[in-house]
Write an enzyme that holds these catalytic residues in place. Structure first.
Site, PDB file in Angstrom:
ATOM      1  N   HIS A  76       0.918  -1.272   0.047  1.00 35.38           N
ATOM      2  CA  HIS A  76      -0.152   0.171  -0.007  1.00 35.38           C
ATOM      3  C   HIS A  76       0.870   1.292  -0.030  1.00 35.38           C
ATOM      4  CE1 HIS A  76      -3.551  -2.483   0.263  1.00 35.38           C
ATOM      5  NE2 HIS A  76      -3.592  -2.636   1.564  1.00 35.38           N
TER       6      HIS A  76
ATOM      7  N   HIS B 167      -9.633   2.336   0.410  1.00 33.28           N
ATOM      8  CA  HIS B 167      -9.381   0.917   1.421  1.00 33.28           C
ATOM      9  C   HIS B 167     -10.488   1.102   2.659  1.00 33.28           C
ATOM     10  CE1 HIS B 167      -7.520  -2.254   3.432  1.00 33.28           C
ATOM     11  NE2 HIS B 167      -6.461  -2.136   2.786  1.00 33.28           N
TER      12      HIS B 167
ATOM     13  N   GLU C   4     -11.545  -3.293  -2.771  1.00 39.75           N
ATOM     14  CA  GLU C   4     -10.393  -2.382  -3.310  1.00 39.75           C
ATOM     15  C   GLU C   4     -10.436  -2.625  -4.661  1.00 39.75           C
ATOM     16  OE1 GLU C   4      -6.809  -2.941  -0.602  1.00 39.75           O
ATOM     17  OE2 GLU C   4      -8.505  -4.324   0.204  1.00 39.75           O
TER      18      GLU C   4
HETATM   19  C1  GLA Z   1      -5.227  -5.034   2.067  1.00 36.48           C
HETATM   20  C2  GLA Z   1      -4.385  -6.193   1.844  1.00 36.48           C
HETATM   21  C3  GLA Z   1      -4.367  -7.064   3.212  1.00 36.48           C
HETATM   22  C4  GLA Z   1      -4.194  -6.131   4.442  1.00 36.48           C
HETATM   23  C5  GLA Z   1      -5.067  -5.029   4.379  1.00 36.48           C
HETATM   24  C6  GLA Z   1      -4.620  -3.874   5.413  1.00 36.48           C
HETATM   25  O1  GLA Z   1      -6.438  -5.433   1.804  1.00 36.48           O
HETATM   26  O2  GLA Z   1      -4.406  -7.186   0.967  1.00 36.48           O
HETATM   27  O3  GLA Z   1      -3.534  -8.320   3.105  1.00 36.48           O
HETATM   28  O4  GLA Z   1      -2.761  -5.850   4.400  1.00 36.48           O
HETATM   29  O5  GLA Z   1      -5.027  -4.528   3.258  1.00 36.48           O
HETATM   30  O6  GLA Z   1      -4.643  -4.813   6.701  1.00 36.48           O
END
Ligand code: GLA
Length: 370
Positions: free
Chosen positions: A130, A204, A334
């Site tokens: 991210h 997110h 997402e």
């Molecule tokens: C995304 C990732 C997950 C996790 C979340 C945040 O969805 O794919 O593995 O890192 O973000 O906790």
């Protein structure tokens, strides 16, 4: 004029006045919300004529709450969030935030572009997740309010400097959040760079259509995706595109999240490859919470959806309304390009060159099913 006539004239006048009352309109207001990186942070409240209310901060471009009605007209907040800026600054797993420069993981934080290897900051075991330790979810964006007759919105811009978190190029990003009269939140992402780079922007938000009354295992999910990109033990795609038919990942017909989750090691945290027949906005997801009747439909221009079932929530964070966010208390949808695309030649390209314009549009539409 006798009494009767006067009374009925008054009644008619009152009725006319009532029906001519302007319907409540779109509005946007701004409140001071503290400071981050020495900059002022604000919280914006957007409302539409149906009473739907969305709060967004320019810290991380974070949507902090979305108030929508259930089938009886009762409004609740349907995403996980914190009441204060300090709540976010203490560290939350990307609640409602904008993600950049790259949504999801890049293996070992490394990729090669035009023969040059780049090393990104890692923050998820060996991998980059991210956008790195200080991704777009933790920076202060510049914000401008916009309003028109049929919508209200917030334009957020951020200049990410060349080599920020290890990425090449000065990247200017512009994200426009728009609340419409049909209870949709449109998120329009645009970006441009001055050097070749990679990019994958998303939001997110963790949805919980019960209004944070219980976990999301009872939500019914439909995902218009016939395949996923399977992952290794560090959640990096293997490069395969695997059909979902006959597996716990087949949400082409509605299934509750909880129905088969026990058979998915760690819970759902996978990229679903959408059934695209061309470019443009497509209906990617339907999420129904049967008790409240709330329905969320997600449309996107992206090739994939990361469906994450809140597996890493563990009750350590107490969010809005003093609710402990336990495992599976929210789920993310997402819209994105596939994880680790910079290292996977067979995945759709995430390269952005100077002179090109990056765009992505995702719409989250709320309604009820009675
Ligand atoms: C995304 C990732 C997950 C996790 C979340 C945040 O969805 O794919 O593995 O890192 O973000 O906790």
């Amino acid at each position: 004029m006798n009494m009767k006539i006067r009374l009925s004239a008054l009644l008619v006048a009152a009725l006319v006045m009532f029906s001519c009352q302007p319907k409540s309109k779109f509005s946007i207001s701004k409140q001071a919300w503290g400071k981050a990186d020495g900059k002022n942070v604000s919280l914006y409240t957007l409302t539409n004529p149906n009473g739907m209310e969305v709060k967004i901060s320019n810290f991380g471009g974070t949507i902090t709450s979305i108030m929508v009605p259930d089938k009886n007209g009762k409004f609740d907040n349907v995403i996980l969030g914190m009441d204060s800026l300090s709540g976010y600054q203490k560290g939350v797993p990307y609640f409602g935030a904008l993600i950049g420069r790259y949504g999801n993981r890049i293996a070992k934080g490394k990729f090669t572009l035009n023969g040059q290897e780049y090393t990104l900051r890692t923050n998820d075991g060996p991998n980059h997740l991210h956008g790195g330790p200080k991704g777009f979810d933790k920076v202060v964006w510049d914000a401008t309010e916009i309003s028109g007759p049929d919508s209200v919105g917030l334009v957020l811009t951020y200049l990410s400097q060349d080599m920020e978190e290890g990425y090449p190029g000065n990247l200017t990003s512009k994200v426009t959040y728009v609340l419409t009269k049909d209870n949709s939140i449109k998120i329009y992402y645009q970006a441009a760079t001055d050097k070749p780079t990679v990019i994958n922007l998303t939001n997110h938000a963790y949805f919980n259509l019960t209004g944070a009354k219980e976990n999301v295992l009872g939500h019914e999910l439909t995902l218009f995706a016939d395949s996923i990109t399977p992952v290794d033990s560090t959640l990096i795609p293997t490069g395969l595109i695997a059909p979902v038919a006959g597996t716990a990942f087949d949400f082409t017909k509605p299934h509750t999240i909880g129905e088969r989750i026990a058979s998915v090691k760690g819970g759902y945290d996978h990229n679903f490859k959408l059934n695209r027949t061309g470019e443009g906005l497509m209906l990617a997801v339907e999420l129904l919470e049967p008790t409240s009747g709330r329905l969320l439909q997600a449309y996107t221009t992206e090739p994939g959806i990361q469906f994450y079932s809140g597996n890493f929530l563990d009750g350590k964070i107490t969010g809005k309304g003093n609710v402990k966010y336990e495992k599976y208390f929210g789920l993310c949808l997402e819209a994105q390009h596939f994880p680790d695309s910079p290292n996977k030649a067979n995945f759709p390209s995430v390269v952005l060159n100077p002179g090109q314009k990056y765009t992505q549009l995702t719409v989250y539409k709320f309604s009820v099913k009675k």
